[in-house]
Design an enzyme around this catalytic site. Sequence first.
Site, PDB file in Angstrom:
ATOM      1  N   GLY A  13       0.776  -1.254  -0.034  1.00  0.00           N
ATOM      2  CA  GLY A  13      -0.090  -0.096  -0.012  1.00  0.00           C
ATOM      3  C   GLY A  13       0.943   1.515   0.093  1.00  0.00           C
ATOM      4  O   GLY A  13       0.103   2.303   0.460  1.00  0.00           O
ATOM      5  N   SER A  14       2.006   1.267  -0.555  1.00  0.00           N
ATOM      6  CA  SER A  14       2.796   2.476  -0.425  1.00  0.00           C
ATOM      7  C   SER A  14       2.252   3.439  -1.569  1.00  0.00           C
ATOM      8  O   SER A  14       2.068   4.849  -1.165  1.00  0.00           O
ATOM      9  CB  SER A  14       4.383   2.296  -0.548  1.00  0.00           C
ATOM     10  OG  SER A  14       4.541   1.826  -2.013  1.00  0.00           O
ATOM     11  N   ASN A  15       1.824   2.984  -2.652  1.00  0.00           N
ATOM     12  CA  ASN A  15       0.929   3.813  -3.716  1.00  0.00           C
ATOM     13  C   ASN A  15      -0.143   4.414  -3.185  1.00  0.00           C
ATOM     14  O   ASN A  15      -0.934   5.404  -3.277  1.00  0.00           O
ATOM     15  CB  ASN A  15       0.754   2.997  -5.049  1.00  0.00           C
ATOM     16  CG  ASN A  15       2.005   2.972  -5.649  1.00  0.00           C
ATOM     17  OD1 ASN A  15       2.357   4.146  -6.296  1.00  0.00           O
ATOM     18  ND2 ASN A  15       2.762   1.681  -5.673  1.00  0.00           N
ATOM     19  N   LYS A  66     -16.195 -14.199 -10.170  1.00  0.00           N
ATOM     20  CA  LYS A  66     -15.870 -12.950 -10.220  1.00  0.00           C
ATOM     21  C   LYS A  66     -16.991 -11.985 -10.338  1.00  0.00           C
ATOM     22  O   LYS A  66     -17.017 -10.992  -9.682  1.00  0.00           O
ATOM     23  CB  LYS A  66     -14.894 -12.722 -11.332  1.00  0.00           C
ATOM     24  CG  LYS A  66     -14.088 -11.434 -11.454  1.00  0.00           C
ATOM     25  CD  LYS A  66     -13.371 -11.184 -12.722  1.00  0.00           C
ATOM     26  CE  LYS A  66     -12.304 -12.113 -13.023  1.00  0.00           C
ATOM     27  NZ  LYS A  66     -11.014 -11.509 -12.242  1.00  0.00           N
ATOM     28  N   MET A  91      -3.778  -7.602  -7.091  1.00  0.00           N
ATOM     29  CA  MET A  91      -3.178  -8.626  -7.850  1.00  0.00           C
ATOM     30  C   MET A  91      -4.443  -9.538  -8.295  1.00  0.00           C
ATOM     31  O   MET A  91      -4.415 -10.588  -8.522  1.00  0.00           O
ATOM     32  CB  MET A  91      -2.452  -9.169  -6.962  1.00  0.00           C
ATOM     33  CG  MET A  91      -1.151  -8.691  -6.110  1.00  0.00           C
ATOM     34  SD  MET A  91       0.094  -8.178  -7.398  1.00  0.00           S
ATOM     35  CE  MET A  91       0.841  -9.698  -7.601  1.00  0.00           C
ATOM     36  N   ARG A  92      -5.304  -8.589  -9.312  1.00  0.00           N
ATOM     37  CA  ARG A  92      -6.238  -9.442  -9.979  1.00  0.00           C
ATOM     38  C   ARG A  92      -6.943  -8.761 -11.105  1.00  0.00           C
ATOM     39  O   ARG A  92      -6.425  -7.623 -11.234  1.00  0.00           O
ATOM     40  CB  ARG A  92      -7.633  -9.368  -9.217  1.00  0.00           C
ATOM     41  CG  ARG A  92      -7.885 -10.147  -8.141  1.00  0.00           C
ATOM     42  CD  ARG A  92      -8.837 -10.177  -7.065  1.00  0.00           C
ATOM     43  NE  ARG A  92      -8.535 -10.923  -6.107  1.00  0.00           N
ATOM     44  CZ  ARG A  92      -8.614 -12.348  -6.167  1.00  0.00           C
ATOM     45  NH1 ARG A  92      -9.174 -12.733  -7.321  1.00  0.00           N
ATOM     46  NH2 ARG A  92      -7.972 -13.076  -5.292  1.00  0.00           N
ATOM     47  N   ASN A 108      -4.061   1.985 -13.298  1.00  0.00           N
ATOM     48  CA  ASN A 108      -3.365   1.078 -13.035  1.00  0.00           C
ATOM     49  C   ASN A 108      -1.762   1.586 -12.812  1.00  0.00           C
ATOM     50  O   ASN A 108      -1.504   2.188 -14.064  1.00  0.00           O
ATOM     51  CB  ASN A 108      -3.335  -0.559 -13.443  1.00  0.00           C
ATOM     52  CG  ASN A 108      -2.456  -1.455 -12.606  1.00  0.00           C
ATOM     53  OD1 ASN A 108      -2.287  -1.253 -11.391  1.00  0.00           O
ATOM     54  ND2 ASN A 108      -1.707  -2.383 -13.336  1.00  0.00           N
ATOM     55  N   HIS A 110       2.268   0.306 -13.042  1.00  0.00           N
ATOM     56  CA  HIS A 110       3.062  -1.082 -13.198  1.00  0.00           C
ATOM     57  C   HIS A 110       4.422  -0.703 -13.198  1.00  0.00           C
ATOM     58  O   HIS A 110       4.716   0.136 -13.898  1.00  0.00           O
ATOM     59  CB  HIS A 110       2.603  -1.684 -14.359  1.00  0.00           C
ATOM     60  CG  HIS A 110       2.918  -3.234 -14.619  1.00  0.00           C
ATOM     61  ND1 HIS A 110       2.804  -4.167 -13.694  1.00  0.00           N
ATOM     62  CD2 HIS A 110       4.250  -3.202 -15.372  1.00  0.00           C
ATOM     63  CE1 HIS A 110       3.495  -5.035 -14.129  1.00  0.00           C
ATOM     64  NE2 HIS A 110       4.365  -4.788 -14.833  1.00  0.00           N
TER      65      HIS A 110
HETATM   66  C1  GRF Z   1       3.927  -1.371  -7.337  1.00  0.00           C
HETATM   67  O1  GRF Z   1       5.239  -1.655  -7.798  1.00  0.00           O
HETATM   68  C2  GRF Z   1       2.984  -1.463  -8.388  1.00  0.00           C
HETATM   69  O2  GRF Z   1       3.410  -0.949  -9.428  1.00  0.00           O
HETATM   70  C3  GRF Z   1       2.384  -2.555  -8.595  1.00  0.00           C
HETATM   71  O3  GRF Z   1       2.537  -3.434  -7.467  1.00  0.00           O
HETATM   72  C4  GRF Z   1       3.265  -2.646  -6.453  1.00  0.00           C
HETATM   73  C5  GRF Z   1       2.328  -2.037  -5.146  1.00  0.00           C
HETATM   74  O4  GRF Z   1       3.205  -1.676  -4.252  1.00  0.00           O
HETATM   75  N1  GRF Z   1       1.341  -2.837  -9.464  1.00  0.00           N
HETATM   76  P1  GRF Z   1       2.494  -0.777  -3.025  1.00  0.00           P
HETATM   77  O5  GRF Z   1       1.794  -1.782  -2.566  1.00  0.00           O
HETATM   78  O6  GRF Z   1       1.637   0.349  -3.726  1.00  0.00           O
HETATM   79  O7  GRF Z   1       3.578  -0.355  -2.107  1.00  0.00           O
END
Ligand code: GRF
Length: 186
Positions: A13-15, A66, A91-92, A108, A110
């Site tokens: 969850g850092s983002n 789903k 992750m889905r 999203n 990535h």
């Molecule tokens: C990030 O590298 C994002 O690009 C990828 O999953 C990771 C999630 O990191 N989709 P965080 O949970 O936000 O720390």
Amino acid sequence: MEKNLAVFASGNGSNFEAIAKACQNKRINAQIALCVCDHPGAYVTERAKRLNIPVLELRPGNFPNKQEYEKEILKELKNQNIDFICLAGYMRIVGDTLLSAYPSKIINIHPSLLPAFKGVDAIGQALDYGVKVFGVTVHFVDNTLDGGKIICQAAIPYTGNDREELEAMVHAREHALYIEALKVLL
Ligand code: GRF
């Protein structure tokens, strides 16, 4: 007008937290009205509770398919008047129930220069391949793995071999790029 965001995450969850802080600091004109997590107890849920952001924790395995799982999410998105969805380590693959309810409103992030290195451990895949320019992509979401039109990218030249150092660079860049993308889109 301030938009209501939902952030979907499965792990750290850092983002999520970077987006929450950008909302608080008014760098983007939005608030995170809901955190959706498919791994009850994941660290992102602790971050959300600390930031007083409502969390919807669901176990996809408790639903017959789903569609039913996403219908349950959709109910809560409607309850919270969600305008826009950010996936951040979710992750889905998103299904048609959510995609048709939020057309062009799900994005999203990535940790690669897509379309290279889709899927899990993109940084490790790129290191194994020996690439010298790593990167980050923000893209619209479709019903394929890390697919959908690209919104913006950042390149990270790196010729070292220290995975931790590289990961720190990539994640820092992710946090900045996600905010830049949201500024433009919202
Ligand atoms: C990030 O590298 C994002 O690009 C990828 O999953 C990771 C999630 O990191 N989709 P965080 O949970 O936000 O720390």
